[in-house]
Scaffold this motif. Structure first.
Motif, PDB file in Angstrom:
ATOM      1  N   ARG A   1      35.451  75.118  21.221  1.00 44.95           N
ATOM      2  CA  ARG A   1      34.627  74.113  21.919  1.00 44.95           C
ATOM      3  C   ARG A   1      35.485  72.900  22.260  1.00 44.95           C
ATOM      4  NH1 ARG A   1      29.484  74.540  17.781  1.00 44.95           N
ATOM      5  NH2 ARG A   1      28.798  76.591  18.457  1.00 44.95           N
ATOM      6  N   PHE A   2      36.389  72.549  21.350  1.00 39.39           N
ATOM      7  CA  PHE A   2      37.440  71.572  21.632  1.00 39.39           C
ATOM      8  C   PHE A   2      38.762  72.315  21.725  1.00 39.39           C
ATOM      9  CE2 PHE A   2      34.857  68.199  19.204  1.00 39.39           C
ATOM     10  CZ  PHE A   2      34.402  67.612  20.371  1.00 39.39           C
ATOM     11  N   ASP A   3      39.708  71.717  22.461  1.00 40.37           N
ATOM     12  CA  ASP A   3      41.044  72.327  22.594  1.00 40.37           C
ATOM     13  C   ASP A   3      42.052  71.656  21.669  1.00 40.37           C
ATOM     14  OD1 ASP A   3      40.137  74.012  24.833  1.00 40.37           O
ATOM     15  OD2 ASP A   3      39.832  72.061  25.787  1.00 40.37           O
ATOM     16  N   GLY A   4      41.736  70.432  21.238  1.00 43.31           N
ATOM     17  CA  GLY A   4      42.647  69.741  20.334  1.00 43.31           C
ATOM     18  C   GLY A   4      41.968  68.555  19.672  1.00 43.31           C
ATOM     19  N   PHE A   5      42.568  68.101  18.578  1.00 43.74           N
ATOM     20  CA  PHE A   5      42.033  66.986  17.785  1.00 43.74           C
ATOM     21  C   PHE A   5      43.209  66.251  17.174  1.00 43.74           C
ATOM     22  CE2 PHE A   5      41.269  65.567  13.404  1.00 43.74           C
ATOM     23  CZ  PHE A   5      40.160  64.756  13.538  1.00 43.74           C
ATOM     24  N   TRP A   6      43.131  64.942  17.082  1.00 40.59           N
ATOM     25  CA  TRP A   6      44.123  64.181  16.315  1.00 40.59           C
ATOM     26  C   TRP A   6      43.402  63.004  15.657  1.00 40.59           C
ATOM     27  CZ3 TRP A   6      42.750  62.621  21.063  1.00 40.59           C
ATOM     28  CH2 TRP A   6      42.671  61.236  21.285  1.00 40.59           C
ATOM     29  N   GLU A   7      43.908  62.552  14.540  1.00 38.08           N
ATOM     30  CA  GLU A   7      43.346  61.342  13.921  1.00 38.08           C
ATOM     31  C   GLU A   7      44.286  60.838  12.836  1.00 38.08           C
ATOM     32  OE1 GLU A   7      39.114  61.391  13.104  1.00 38.08           O
ATOM     33  OE2 GLU A   7      39.263  59.632  11.812  1.00 38.08           O
ATOM     34  N   PRO A   8      44.515  59.513  12.783  1.00 34.21           N
ATOM     35  CA  PRO A   8      45.302  58.916  11.695  1.00 34.21           C
ATOM     36  C   PRO A   8      44.383  58.498  10.546  1.00 34.21           C
ATOM     37  CG  PRO A   8      44.839  57.239  13.325  1.00 34.21           C
ATOM     38  CD  PRO A   8      44.129  58.502  13.788  1.00 34.21           C
ATOM     39  N   LYS A   9      44.968  58.176   9.409  1.00 34.60           N
ATOM     40  CA  LYS A   9      44.262  57.594   8.260  1.00 34.60           C
ATOM     41  C   LYS A   9      43.068  58.422   7.792  1.00 34.60           C
ATOM     42  CE  LYS A   9      45.517  52.743   8.839  1.00 34.60           C
ATOM     43  NZ  LYS A   9      45.036  51.425   9.224  1.00 34.60           N
ATOM     44  N   LEU A  10      43.245  59.717   7.759  1.00 34.43           N
ATOM     45  CA  LEU A  10      42.186  60.580   7.224  1.00 34.43           C
ATOM     46  C   LEU A  10      42.406  60.770   5.729  1.00 34.43           C
ATOM     47  CD1 LEU A  10      41.951  63.252  10.053  1.00 34.43           C
ATOM     48  CD2 LEU A  10      40.170  61.618   9.417  1.00 34.43           C
ATOM     49  N   HIS A  11      41.411  61.331   5.061  1.00 35.16           N
ATOM     50  CA  HIS A  11      41.489  61.634   3.628  1.00 35.16           C
ATOM     51  C   HIS A  11      41.505  63.149   3.440  1.00 35.16           C
ATOM     52  CE1 HIS A  11      39.749  57.523   3.701  1.00 35.16           C
ATOM     53  NE2 HIS A  11      40.598  57.362   2.699  1.00 35.16           N
ATOM     54  N   PRO A  12      41.953  63.604   2.257  1.00 30.01           N
ATOM     55  CA  PRO A  12      42.002  65.059   2.031  1.00 30.01           C
ATOM     56  C   PRO A  12      40.660  65.740   2.322  1.00 30.01           C
ATOM     57  CG  PRO A  12      43.025  63.898   0.183  1.00 30.01           C
ATOM     58  CD  PRO A  12      42.489  62.847   1.101  1.00 30.01           C
ATOM     59  N   TRP A  13      39.544  65.094   1.929  1.00 30.23           N
ATOM     60  CA  TRP A  13      38.233  65.736   2.115  1.00 30.23           C
ATOM     61  C   TRP A  13      37.824  65.838   3.590  1.00 30.23           C
ATOM     62  CZ3 TRP A  13      38.996  61.687  -1.415  1.00 30.23           C
ATOM     63  CH2 TRP A  13      38.804  60.405  -0.901  1.00 30.23           C
ATOM     64  N   ASP A  14      38.402  65.002   4.454  1.00 28.48           N
ATOM     65  CA  ASP A  14      38.101  65.120   5.894  1.00 28.48           C
ATOM     66  C   ASP A  14      38.834  66.310   6.515  1.00 28.48           C
ATOM     67  OD1 ASP A  14      36.717  62.577   5.989  1.00 28.48           O
ATOM     68  OD2 ASP A  14      38.676  61.585   6.005  1.00 28.48           O
ATOM     69  N   MET A  15      39.983  66.659   5.933  1.00 28.02           N
ATOM     70  CA  MET A  15      40.901  67.598   6.608  1.00 28.02           C
ATOM     71  C   MET A  15      41.000  68.966   5.952  1.00 28.02           C
ATOM     72  SD  MET A  15      44.163  65.059   7.271  1.00 28.02           S
ATOM     73  CE  MET A  15      44.529  64.610   5.581  1.00 28.02           C
ATOM     74  N   ALA A  16      40.738  69.036   4.624  1.00 26.10           N
ATOM     75  CA  ALA A  16      41.111  70.241   3.865  1.00 26.10           C
ATOM     76  C   ALA A  16      40.479  71.518   4.421  1.00 26.10           C
ATOM     77  CB  ALA A  16      40.735  70.055   2.394  1.00 26.10           C
ATOM     78  N   ALA A  17      39.169  71.535   4.544  1.00 25.01           N
ATOM     79  CA  ALA A  17      38.505  72.766   4.987  1.00 25.01           C
ATOM     80  C   ALA A  17      38.865  73.074   6.443  1.00 25.01           C
ATOM     81  CB  ALA A  17      36.991  72.628   4.826  1.00 25.01           C
ATOM     82  N   GLY A  18      38.784  72.062   7.292  1.00 26.27           N
ATOM     83  CA  GLY A  18      39.052  72.260   8.721  1.00 26.27           C
ATOM     84  C   GLY A  18      40.460  72.734   9.002  1.00 26.27           C
ATOM     85  N   ASN A  19      41.408  72.285   8.201  1.00 27.18           N
ATOM     86  CA  ASN A  19      42.807  72.679   8.394  1.00 27.18           C
ATOM     87  C   ASN A  19      42.968  74.192   8.300  1.00 27.18           C
ATOM     88  OD1 ASN A  19      45.625  73.246   7.404  1.00 27.18           O
ATOM     89  ND2 ASN A  19      44.722  72.859   5.424  1.00 27.18           N
ATOM     90  N   VAL A  20      42.413  74.789   7.240  1.00 26.53           N
ATOM     91  CA  VAL A  20      42.587  76.243   7.079  1.00 26.53           C
ATOM     92  C   VAL A  20      41.746  76.997   8.117  1.00 26.53           C
ATOM     93  CG1 VAL A  20      40.957  76.383   5.145  1.00 26.53           C
ATOM     94  CG2 VAL A  20      42.619  78.162   5.409  1.00 26.53           C
TER      95      VAL A  20
END
Ligand code: IPD
Ligand code: CA
Ligand code: CA
Length: 259
Positions: A196-215
């Motif tokens: 639905r999106f082709d890309g995403f970027w964001e600074p100053k995130l926390h592990p809980w914002d990124m962990a699941a989505g990363n894998v």
């Protein structure tokens, strides 16, 4: 891994039901910062998830956004965002989710994200592919930024300046087809995973914002790095996630905005 999956899915489904039930009601809000809020439902959601995990895995460690660290004796650490998109939730804006992930040896080996309003459950196990409601998902095939729909977000200390993401936002606005700021990083990442999106970027995130989505993005065939194209670190603070085809072009835009 089957037991981990079962517990994770039970936890996020129960937490999602709790959030859905309270959605649209007036929320009890506390302020963690000037614009950084937490609702009572965030806290109840995290308590419920932690109880479910520790009942089944008393030796596992936990890192949750609202209740911090619990150090277990085992090698697994659960990383929890009990409500990603709290500001949306508190305003009755229907875009939020619950996310849990499991990390071992610094690598996220499992992640699941549940959007209770749309009843969409995203899941990925390292090496096992990514799915949405049990069906395999894949990143998009968009090759040029000018045709890409991108997503991002801004940190809660945006008023202070520093790495506030505004330069990157403006730079991407001028080269992408469009840029969105949906307000739930973990769901933004799932949207990269299913195209639905082709890309995403964001600074100053926390592990809980990124962990699941990363894998979930990686298992859907996408690429995830830090802002300079280096290896993604769940305990780092920034991420660029894409369908892979756009990754170099996204890194170039980001480099242009780095000091
Ligand atoms: C926030 C959301 C938002 C992102 C912020 C996060 P929260 O998480 O993911 O999209 O831009 O950086 O902190 O506070 O709603 O869990
Ligand atoms: Ca979050
Ligand atoms: Ca949260």
């Amino acid at each position: 891994m089957e037991r981990i999956r079962k517990v994770a899915l039970q936890a996020i489904r129960e937490a999602g039901a709790l959030l859905k039930k309270g959605f649209g009601e007036e929320q009890i809000v506390h302020f963690k910062g000037e614009i950084d809020i937490v609702t009572e439902r965030d806290r109840r959601s995290e308590a419920l998830i932690r109880e479910t995990i520790l009942r089944e895995f008393p030796d596992h460690s936990i890192l949750g956004e609202e209740k911090g660290r619990h150090e277990g004796s085992g090698q697994y650490r659960w990383i929890i965002d009990p409500l990603d998109g709290t500001t949306n939730y508190a305003h009755g804006f229907p875009f939020f989710a619950v996310a849990v992930a499991v990390e071992k040896g610094g690598e996220v080996i499992y992640g699941s994200v549940y959007d209770p309003l749309r009843e969409e459950l995203y899941e990925a196990e390292r090496g096992g592919g990514a799915s949405l409601n049990g069906e395999p998902i894949r990143v998009s095939g968009i090759k040029e930024l000018t045709k890409a729909l991108l997503a991002t977000g801004f940190p809660y200390d945006v008023r202070k300046g520093g790495e506030d993401n505004i330069t990157h936002f403006v730079n991407f606005l001028k080269v992408a087809q469009a840029v969105r700021r949906p307000g739930s990083a973990c769901l933004d990442l799932c949207y990269v995973a299913n195209g639905r999106f082709d890309g995403f970027w964001e600074p100053k995130l926390h592990p809980w914002d990124m962990a699941a989505g990363n894998v979930i993005v990686q298992e859907a065939g996408g690429t995830v790095t830090d802002f300079r194209g280096g290896r993604f670190d769940v305990y780092g603070q920034e991420m660029v996630a894409s369908n892979g085809l756009l990754h170099e072009a996204m890194l170039q835009v980001i480099t242009q905005g780095l000091e």
